[in-house]
Design an enzyme around this catalytic site. Structure first.
Site, PDB file in Angstrom:
ATOM      1  CD  GLU A 151      17.037  25.023  48.795  1.00  0.00           C
ATOM      2  OE1 GLU A 151      18.203  25.073  48.347  1.00  0.00           O
ATOM      3  OE2 GLU A 151      16.855  24.746  49.988  1.00  0.00           O
ATOM      4  CD  GLU A 164      17.418  20.370  51.839  1.00  0.00           C
ATOM      5  OE1 GLU A 164      16.846  20.023  50.629  1.00  0.00           O
ATOM      6  OE2 GLU A 164      18.330  20.982  52.023  1.00  0.00           O
TER       7      GLU A 164
HETATM    8  C1  GAL Z   1      19.785  23.130  50.544  1.00  0.00           C
HETATM    9  C2  GAL Z   1      19.887  22.111  49.336  1.00  0.00           C
HETATM   10  C3  GAL Z   1      20.302  20.749  49.604  1.00  0.00           C
HETATM   11  C4  GAL Z   1      21.727  20.917  50.358  1.00  0.00           C
HETATM   12  C5  GAL Z   1      21.648  21.610  51.562  1.00  0.00           C
HETATM   13  C6  GAL Z   1      22.905  21.814  52.123  1.00  0.00           C
HETATM   14  O1  GAL Z   1      19.749  24.357  50.357  1.00  0.00           O
HETATM   15  O2  GAL Z   1      18.477  21.801  48.971  1.00  0.00           O
HETATM   16  O3  GAL Z   1      20.591  19.986  48.498  1.00  0.00           O
HETATM   17  O4  GAL Z   1      22.692  21.609  49.148  1.00  0.00           O
HETATM   18  O5  GAL Z   1      21.104  22.759  51.071  1.00  0.00           O
HETATM   19  O6  GAL Z   1      22.992  22.676  53.222  1.00  0.00           O
END
Ligand code: GAL
Length: 809
Positions: free
Chosen positions: A423, A500
């Protein structure tokens, strides 16, 4: 029989002369350090008196030893634990076998801003806390019997600098390596498998050699290959013997062999080989390096997904941060292995090292246990996410940090993708184009065998400059499952990975009903964070709550499962981790995202994955069976290898349910009545699995269960002892919060306690801790002695319980 292949390389290089005897020496350099949490720069002086400092062995994380507070500058996002500046010193005599050699100290990771001195001489600074680095001690080190002093300053005081718990200190392993003037370069051997099929594999070796003798040297390179059982493998040389002339920088010698009928590495059969490479000069072996590798090939198909060794495989991954729960960031191989064992039993086959290079040992375990790894470099580039994070170091350091990750990790068969970041803010402007191109090119300059990806949070190709760079091999999308079905329209000719996903929340053992109303939380506005909250900072463990940028577990998995072009996913997150306690403020101090809680106890959704990701017959029903009379209770079942599940309450059938359509669980809504719930899964009328839950009575005793009753007497090995509060018949008391006091005697000590509750603010080092929903964990660590270990757990009102463990002979 051609077992070995020998090549001769001529090196023409100049610098100092050194005696050469024996091969390399690699010493574990973890023991007998001194530590102080005061910032005293006179400690650099070799004569500094550190007698009052604390003695300890590395790896060490001082933050985990601290007490939780909402006022620590790392904030709850960083885990609400103390940070600061710490100093380490180690006084040592160089072993005889190392004298006259090139001596370097290797750190696998220090969080963060480490500065190192030897005998008062400054060696350097390394800002990034997740990079492995080393220093040449040769010019400054004194031979035996003289003392040498290494001093390390660790500065983690500028806060906040991380979006999760980082730990503080020399939290990974340290080694001392002594080599001759002719040696294999550090990270200098690259093993690749350019051709692999069932009949044979071509294994390519590129061996980097340094020559500091000051004269031309003829070096013979000889590599023997051994299989997983340690038996020599018949290899056939492919390359012709050739001589290489090199400049000052040394030589890289490339050669290849055939291995017939190779035992391929896969996630189910993680077969490994070992290459032992020797360098010989004038008939004397001057260096020997043993390197594990695997033979495997894989490819992504934009329509069909991912293939490992030609076989289709859905990537069923989880993202994990590096902390080991109550043990903090300090590397412990058994603690990492346990995490992987728990994930393996769930059917997980891949790990994303969110959002930084992992400890070496994690990759060794993934090689050995069969996990694919997305090895990730950064959580930010030049644009910050926190006031004092790596962004300020990025410009000067990112090339070195990125290259060092790839050079260190490129021989691991588990590592199948590089990620240049998570991100990253630069995806939103044109600087993302230049930097993406630069970083992909850098990786390709040292490894062309693996695709490069990134965790992109902007799904729209028109708006994503990292995508526009045109350099990413695989499009990693974080979240945005709503666009996955249209991925091929948005990204024609691109390969997809869910880098993710989910960000669903749960607290183990807590259930809010009705269970079938799913909701996002927090609402988009930060002020609303606790509006939907429970007074005890819990989140329902029915899979019904997620962050608004994610989804429930079932929602995204259904999509990924449905389409082959969606090659797989990485669930956020495998384990709860310290820090980022969204959606709650203090006293919540660890995350709610895990499929498994911080103590390593599975939440219920673990069994949803198990039902989907494994073939072993299983049935999981929940919740517990202790409610108010008449209360409507939702009973869920996850199952596999069966057509239906029937449920009974006190002998009365509550009906048969089947997963309809793409459903991943079945549900009954039942007015509570104390007694027994029984579930039976059936296939073609035949019972597959039966599960029973009884209403538990009053807490009667503590039951102790060790994950291993015999541990190694190496000062590191662990036994994870679970304490269960049960009634007189052995039923878990589901809301038991008894306070337990742990006492460990004999060949071990109590390393930490936990219970998996995200808002427990008792220090992980405390021997006294409440259970959470009937469970608690004591982590018992060997103290380098041999013998029996007694773990005694007591609690007011209950008879004390004990368990005897032992060390392995
Ligand atoms: C994502 C991020 C992760 C964590 C996650 C929590 O956007 O890449 O590191 O923060 O959100 O929902």
């Amino acid at each position: 029989m051609k077992k070995l292949f020998i090549y001769t390389v001529y090196l023409f290089i100049s610098t100092g002369l050194m005696a050469q005897s024996g091969t390399r020496l690699t010493l574990n350099f973890n023991d007998n350090w001194k530590f102080s949490l005061q910032n005293d720069s006179t400690a650099i002086q070799p004569s500094y008196n550190d007698a009052a400092w604390r003695n300890l062995n590395l790896p060490h994380d001082w933050s985990i030893e601290g007490t939780f507070s909402k006022d620590h500058p790392a904030t709850t996002q960083g885990g609400a634990l103390p940070t600061g500046i710490g100093w380490y010193r180690k006084t040592f005599v160089l072993p005889k076998q190392a004298s006259g050699k090139q001596v370097r100290i290797e750190f696998d990771g220090v969080y963060r801003n480490s500065e190192v001195w030897v005998n008062g001489q400054y060696l350097g600074l390394r800002p990034y806390g997740y990079s492995a680095f080393s220093y040449d001690l040769t010019p400054y080190i004194k031979p035996a019997p003289h003392n040498n002093v290494i001093t390390v300053k660790v500065d983690n005081s500028m806060q906040p600098n991380s979006r999760w718990y980082s730990g503080s200190g020399i939290y990974r392993n340290v080694k001392l390596v002594a080599t001759n003037t002719v040696a294999i370069k550090k990270w200098g051997q690259f093993i690749t498998t350019p051709q692999v099929n069932k009949q044979y594999a071509v294994v390519n070796f590129a061996t980097g050699i340094t020559n500091l003798t000051g004269k031309d040297v003829v070096v013979t390179v000889n590599t023997k290959v051994f299989d997983g059982a340690g038996k020599p493998v018949n290899t056939e040389p492919i390359s012709k013997i050739k001589n290489i002339t090199t400049g000052k920088e040394g030589a890289t010698h490339e050669y290849a062999v055939y291995i017939k009928q190779p035992a391929l590495w896969s996630v189910d059969k993680p077969n490994l080989y070992k290459a032992v490479t020797t360098l010989t000069v004038n008939g004397k072996v001057v260096d020997e390096l043993s390197q594990t590798f695997g033979i495997r090939h894989f490819h992504f198909d934009k329509d069909k997904g991912f293939f490992l060794n030609g076989d289709w495989l859905k990537i069923k991954g989880v993202c994990n941060h590096h902390d080991l729960g109550a043990l903090g960031a300090a590397v412990n191989v058994r603690a990492m292995e346990r995490q992987l064992e728990i994930l393996k039993a769930m059917g997980c086959n891949a790990i994303r090292t969110a959002h930084n290079p992992p400890a070496q040992e994690l990759l060794e375990l993934c090689d050995r246990m069969g996990f694919l790894v997305m090895d990730e470099a950064f959580d930010m580039w030049a644009k910050k996410k926190n006031k004092f994070d790596y962004f300020a170091d990025f410009k000067q350091w990112h090339r070195e940090d990125l290259l060092d990750m790839v050079l260190r990790d490129r021989n691991h068969p588990s590592v199948f993708m590089w990620s240049i970041g998570n991100e990253i803010r630069e995806q939103f402007d044109s600087t993302g184009i230049t930097l993406t191109k630069e970083m992909v090119a850098l990786i390709k300059s040292v490894d062309t065998t693996r695709p490069v990806t990134a965790g992109l949070s902007e799904w729209n190709p028109e708006k994503n400059f990292m995508y526009k760079a045109g350099a990413l091999d695989v499009i990693g999308l974080n979240y945005h499952h709503e666009v996955y079905e249209d991925f091929q329209q948005h990204f024609p000719d691109q390969v997809f990975i869910g880098s993710e996903n989910m960000s669903a929340f749960a607290t183990r053992g807590h259930y809010d009903m009705p269970s079938d109303s799913t909701y996002f939380w927090p609402a988009a506005s930060p002020q609303k964070i606790v509006e939907k909250g429970n007074p005890d900072y819990t989140v329902s463990a029915y899979d019904q709550v997620s962050a608004y940028w994610g989804s429930t577990h079932e929602t995204t998995w259904k999509l990924i499962k449905k389409h082959n072009f969606l090659s797989g996913l990485f669930v956020w997150s495998g384990f709860d981790f310290i820090g980022e306690p969204i959606p709650y403020p203090w006293p919540a101090r660890s995350s709610y995202y895990g499929i498994i809680d911080l103590a390593g106890f599975p939440k219920d959704v673990y069994y949803m994955y198990q039902s989907e990701w494994t073939n072993k017959p299983m049935l999981h029903i929940f919740p517990h069976w202790n409610w108010k009379p008449g209360q409507l209770v939702d009973i869920w079942a996850y199952y596999n290898q069966a057509d239906e599940v029937e449920l009974w309450l006190n002998g009365r059938s509550l009906g048969v349910k089947k997963k309809e359509g793409d459903a991943l669980h079945v549900q009954w809504r039942v007015p509570f009545e104390a007694g027994t719930i029984k579930a039976v899964s059936r296939k073609n009328g035949k019972t597959i699995v039966e599960k029973v839950i009884h209403t538990a009575g009053a807490a009667a005793r503590i039951e102790l269960v060790a994950d291993r009753t015999a541990i190694h007497a190496d000062g590191k090995d662990l036994s994870f002892v679970t304490a269960r509060i049960v009634d007189k018949d052995g039923n878990l008391v589901p809301d038991a919060g008894n306070t337990l006091t742990w006492k460990v005697d004999g060949a071990a000590f109590l390393a930490a306690t936990d219970n998996g509750y995200q808002a427990d603010t008792v220090s992980f080092k405390s021997a006294v801790r409440k259970c959470w929903k009937g469970l608690a964990l004591g982590i018992v660590q060997n103290n380098a002695k041999k013998g029996n270990i007694t773990v005694l757990v007591s609690s007011p009102g209950l008879p004390p319980a004990s368990i005897t463990l032992r060390t392995k002979p």
